[in-house]
Design an enzyme around this catalytic site. Structure first.
Site, PDB file in Angstrom:
ATOM      1  CD  GLU A  55      -2.518   0.952   2.894  1.00 17.89           C
ATOM      2  OE1 GLU A  55      -2.099   0.151   3.754  1.00 17.89           O
ATOM      3  OE2 GLU A  55      -3.546   1.627   3.057  1.00 17.89           O
ATOM      4  CE  LYS A 129      -7.015   0.932   3.774  1.00 20.78           C
ATOM      5  NZ  LYS A 129      -5.880   1.648   4.390  1.00 20.78           N
ATOM      6  CB  CYS A 178      -3.986  -2.166   4.810  1.00 21.97           C
ATOM      7  SG  CYS A 178      -2.954  -2.349   6.288  1.00 21.97           S
TER       8      CYS A 178
HETATM    9  N1  GLN Z   1      -5.889  -2.709  10.542  1.00 23.49           N
HETATM   10  C1  GLN Z   1      -4.680  -2.188   9.979  1.00 23.49           C
HETATM   11  C2  GLN Z   1      -3.643  -1.982  11.083  1.00 23.49           C
HETATM   12  O1  GLN Z   1      -4.007  -1.985  12.244  1.00 23.49           O
HETATM   13  C3  GLN Z   1      -4.981  -0.960   9.203  1.00 23.49           C
HETATM   14  C4  GLN Z   1      -3.810  -0.175   8.669  1.00 23.49           C
HETATM   15  C5  GLN Z   1      -4.021   0.325   7.264  1.00 23.49           C
HETATM   16  O2  GLN Z   1      -5.129   0.288   6.730  1.00 23.49           O
HETATM   17  N2  GLN Z   1      -2.964   0.794   6.632  1.00 23.49           N
HETATM   18  O3  GLN Z   1      -2.470  -1.894  10.836  1.00 23.49           O
END
Ligand code: GLN
Length: 410
Positions: A55, A129, A178
């Protein structure tokens, strides 16, 4: 209507995931290191069929306002991230997936997106996303209005039929960026496993996850307890000293993991050690296990057999919820994924931003094999229905490459 007999194809896919530590404001330096790493990789591996970047792979992640991120935002088929993806695709004659901040031409909306570029260098898909993290909201990111999506990816010479003849194969593919793997806004019921359930229901065969997932040592966004934050900052600083890396983490110390026989560490978790940012060359198993837990619908679970159809019809009342399964079970069968297979490629970034956000690295390649392995059904990496094909360590930049064999029915 004539019925067409289904054929089984044996697919072999060579997947490479690239783990980077991009710092905000250093796009050029990150691109230079990426090529240094890719050139090393090229000398040590056969060309992959698909390369997956994290990402926001080149830009860094912790942006705090629209103004701050705007200079880094581009439309899908323009800009440094797209250019890099094109060159990678042309170099290896492969698909490339790369996370980048998108600004639309029509309405200036911002998205956290991932571009998919084919071997000719053409943009073939752009995913935005769906579930946003607090940090995305700070700069005015929009949710993907379409939600989770699948798209076809065609691989020319990667499948063989029963007679051993090479065939082209089109895989049903999806991308999760993510937070897409987490419960929506961290508020949805944990067991809804929205992203995994979507992919199970859609029978996705290839799941690609560009990530900037945090290590638990981070001073978490949104935590306004000053003492917690101060303690976290102190622990991060001490960890960096101990590991001999600067406060923004390791860069340029590349981990090339392209050997099929590399040892795969299976462990229930590093619970005792969960908070430690140590052994940067080893994966963070508490995160690896957490990711697999979010894919629970794809894991064999003995206890599904005991779930009553009545109870299931309450959680999957046809036509009212956007799902056909609940933790992998449907109203008509214990485990919808039985005898199927799917491949999961996670490219997570590493490094540290603002001396407080520590990313967990540990990028990995997994195969869910759809096997009922009686007696081995823990909800983690020891479950025999998931094959850990390899993981990078938590802290260094690097590339992991594996051949994954699986079967599809056409
Ligand atoms: N749930 C992910 C984390 O806690 C979210 C981070 C992201 O979207 N970059 O790292």
């Amino acid at each position: 209507m004539s019925s067409v007999a289904s054929t089984k194809l044996a697919v072999n896919l060579r997947i490479a995931v690239v783990q980077l530590n991009p710092q905000i404001g250093q796009v050029k330096q990150t691109i230079a290191r990426t090529w240094e790493l890719l050139n090393k990789f090229k000398q040590n591996s056969k060309p992959p069929d698909i390369v997956v970047f994290p990402e926001f792979a080149l830009t860094g992640y912790n942006f705090h306002s629209r103004d701050q991120i705007l200079p880094y935002c581009t439309v899908a088929n323009v800009g440094p991230s797209y250019d890099l993806a094109c060159k990678v695709s042309q170099t290896f004659q492969c698909y490339t997936v790369i996370g980048y901040p998108e600004k639309t031409m029509e309405d200036d909306r911002l998205y956290n997106a991932a571009a998919v570029v084919d071997p000719k260098g053409q943009l073939v898909f752009n995913y935005r996303k769906s579930f946003l993290y607090e940090t995305d909201e700070e700069w005015g990111c929009n949710e993907n209005p379409r939600g989770f999506q699948t798209f076809p990816l065609t691989f020319k010479n990667n499948a063989r039929d029963a007679n051993g003849n090479l065939q082209e194969v089109t895989l049903k593919t999806s991308i999760g960026i993510c937070m897409d793997l987490s419960p929506y806004k961290f508020k949805a019921p944990f067991h809804d496993c929205e992203f995994a359930t979507y992919n199970l229901d859609q029978a996705t065969e290839l799941i690609i996850c560009p990530m900037a997932w945090l290590h638990s040592i981070s001073a978490i966004a949104g935590n306004d307890n000053e003492n917690d934050v101060r303690l976290a900052l102190h622990t991060i600083e001490r960890s960096c000293e101990r590991e001999h890396v600067p406060l923004d983490g390791s860069r340029g110390q590349f981990e090339l993991n392209v050997s099929e026989n590399a040892t795969i560490r299976l462990s229930r978790s590093d619970e005792g050690n969960r908070m430690a940012y140590a052994e940067l060359d080893k994966p963070d198993m508490s995160n690896v296990n957490y990711w697999l837990l979010r894919f629970l619908p794809f894991l064999f679970l003995q206890e599904r057999k005991e779930w009553s159809p009545q109870a299931l019809s309450k959680v999957i009342p046809d036509g009212r919820l956007p799902r056909n399964s609940y933790i992998g079970a449907t109203r008509s069968g214990h485990w919808a994924f039985k005898n199927r297979s799917a491949v999961l490629a996670i490219a997570n970034r590493c490094g540290i931003e603002e001396a407080k956000t520590v990313f967990a690295g540990s990028s990995g390649i997994y195969k869910f094999n759809g096997k009922e392995c009686e007696g081995h059904d823990a909800m983690d990496s020891t479950n025999n229905s998931v094959e850990l094909r390899g993981n990078l360590g938590k802290g260094h930049e690097g590339i992991l490459c594996r051949d994954v064999q699986f079967q599809v029915v056409r």
